[in-house]
Design a protein around this motif. Structure first.
Motif, short mmCIF file in Angstrom:
data_model
loop_
_atom_site.label_atom_id
_atom_site.label_comp_id
_atom_site.label_asym_id
_atom_site.label_seq_id
_atom_site.Cartn_x
_atom_site.Cartn_y
_atom_site.Cartn_z
N GLU A 10 0.82 -1.20 0.00
CA GLU A 10 0.00 0.00 0.00
C GLU A 10 0.87 1.26 0.00
OE1 GLU A 10 -2.17 -3.43 1.42
OE2 GLU A 10 -0.30 -2.50 2.10
N ALA A 66 2.44 1.67 -3.43
CA ALA A 66 1.48 2.17 -4.41
C ALA A 66 1.19 3.64 -4.20
CB ALA A 66 0.19 1.35 -4.35
N LYS A 90 1.86 6.64 -7.01
CA LYS A 90 0.78 7.45 -7.56
C LYS A 90 0.98 8.94 -7.31
CE LYS A 90 -2.86 3.93 -7.27
NZ LYS A 90 -4.16 3.58 -6.65
#
Length: 306
Positions: free
Chosen positions: A47, A50, A54
């Motif tokens: 998590e 990611a 992003k």
């Protein structure tokens, strides 16, 4: 203990330099003791990775990079291109350190979110090199969220644009076209029983001049021009052979006068051997002469590149 801030020695660029000073021995010993108690890294969750990937932070401006004379390690490093190309968002500080080493500037001790480097690129001209500044930014999870060069030229040194050779497209092969055939009635070219240049009728001469112009205009190069003379069946075989050959030769001469290379022109006389019209009767009458008119002709076959 918050493990991402638990290693002051690893987070403090210039530590090795400081430890060389005899007056800093005690501080170094203390740092080593702390290092022995600290966990050197922590697990990067999918998590968190990611999230860093992003993120689209605002790129730093040139004035956001520190001045070179503020560096702790002023010599910098010659760039390890392979390692630099492995840099990605979502990497932890230990991973960055393994690829790039310590930052060359003193970034602080706790919660450092920016590392700055000095990298040199060799130009291939002797000992000449180019110096560039490189910044790595970390997010709140201490994962990389952006890597930046001071100036676009430095990024091009790392990843030069691929120069692909322009494919040389060979010209298309010459178009091979079937030979063109032209048939001219002898009655419209020559006076009756005539074959010389003086026997050419004005209309017939104009036809041959226009034909030569068409050949020059429509063909890039001429492979050959075959001129064949024909007669009707009236008269002897020998007479018709000579007449048909003479007419073919006269047509050739007029083509040469109008720009067609003599070397590509061949002539032949077929006499009465290849009639295109069969007519009854043997007595030379006006009707028979008129019926046999298509046989009195000059044929041209032209081949070349268009």
């Amino acid at each position: 203990m918050n493990t991402q801030f638990a290693n002051p020695m690893r987070e403090t660029p210039g530590f090795g330099l400081a430890c060389r000073s005899m007056t800093a021995v005690a501080a170094c010993a203390l740092a080593l003791l702390v290092q022995g108690c600290a966990n050197p890294s922590y697990t990067i969750t999918p998590e968190a990775h990611a999230k860093a990937a992003k993120a689209q932070p605002v790129a730093p401006k040139p004035e956001d990079f520190p001045a070179l004379d503020k560096a702790v390690w002023k010599q910098g490093d010659f760039a390890n291109l392979d390692n630099l190309r492995q840099m990605r968002t979502g990497m932890g500080k230990d991973q960055v350190r393994q690829l790039l080493g310590w930052p060359h500037f003193s970034e602080g001790l706790w919660g450092v979110s920016t590392w700055n480097y000095i990298f040199h690129f060799r130009t291939g001209k002797g000992a000449e090199f180019v110096t560039c500044q490189y910044m790595v930014r970390f997010n709140g999870d201490m994962l990389t969220e952006g890597m930046y060069w001071k100036g676009p030229d430095c990024e091009l040194l790392l990843n030069p644009p691929q120069v692909r050779p322009v494919a040389v497209v060979p010209p298309p092969p010459p178009v091979a076209r079937p030979a063109q055939k032209v048939t001219l009635g002898a009655d419209g070219l020559f006076k009756f029983n005539g074959s010389s240049m003086d026997d050419l009728l004005p209309e017939g001469r104009n036809k041959l001049v226009r034909l030569a112009q068409d050949i020059r205009g429509n063909f890039k190069s001429v492979h050959y021009v075959l001129v064949t003379g024909h007669t009707d069946r009236l008269g002897s075989d020998a007479y018709n052979e000579v007449l048909s050959q003479a007419r073919a030769n006269t047509v050739r001469e007029l083509l040469v006068q109008n720009g067609i290379d003599r070397k590509v022109i061949r002539t032949t006389g077929m006499g009465k051997r290849q009639p295109v019209s069969e007519c009854a009767g043997s007595e030379k009458t006006t009707a028979l002469v008129q019926c046999l008119q298509p046989n009195r002709r000059v044929e041209l076959e032209i081949a070349g590149e268009q």
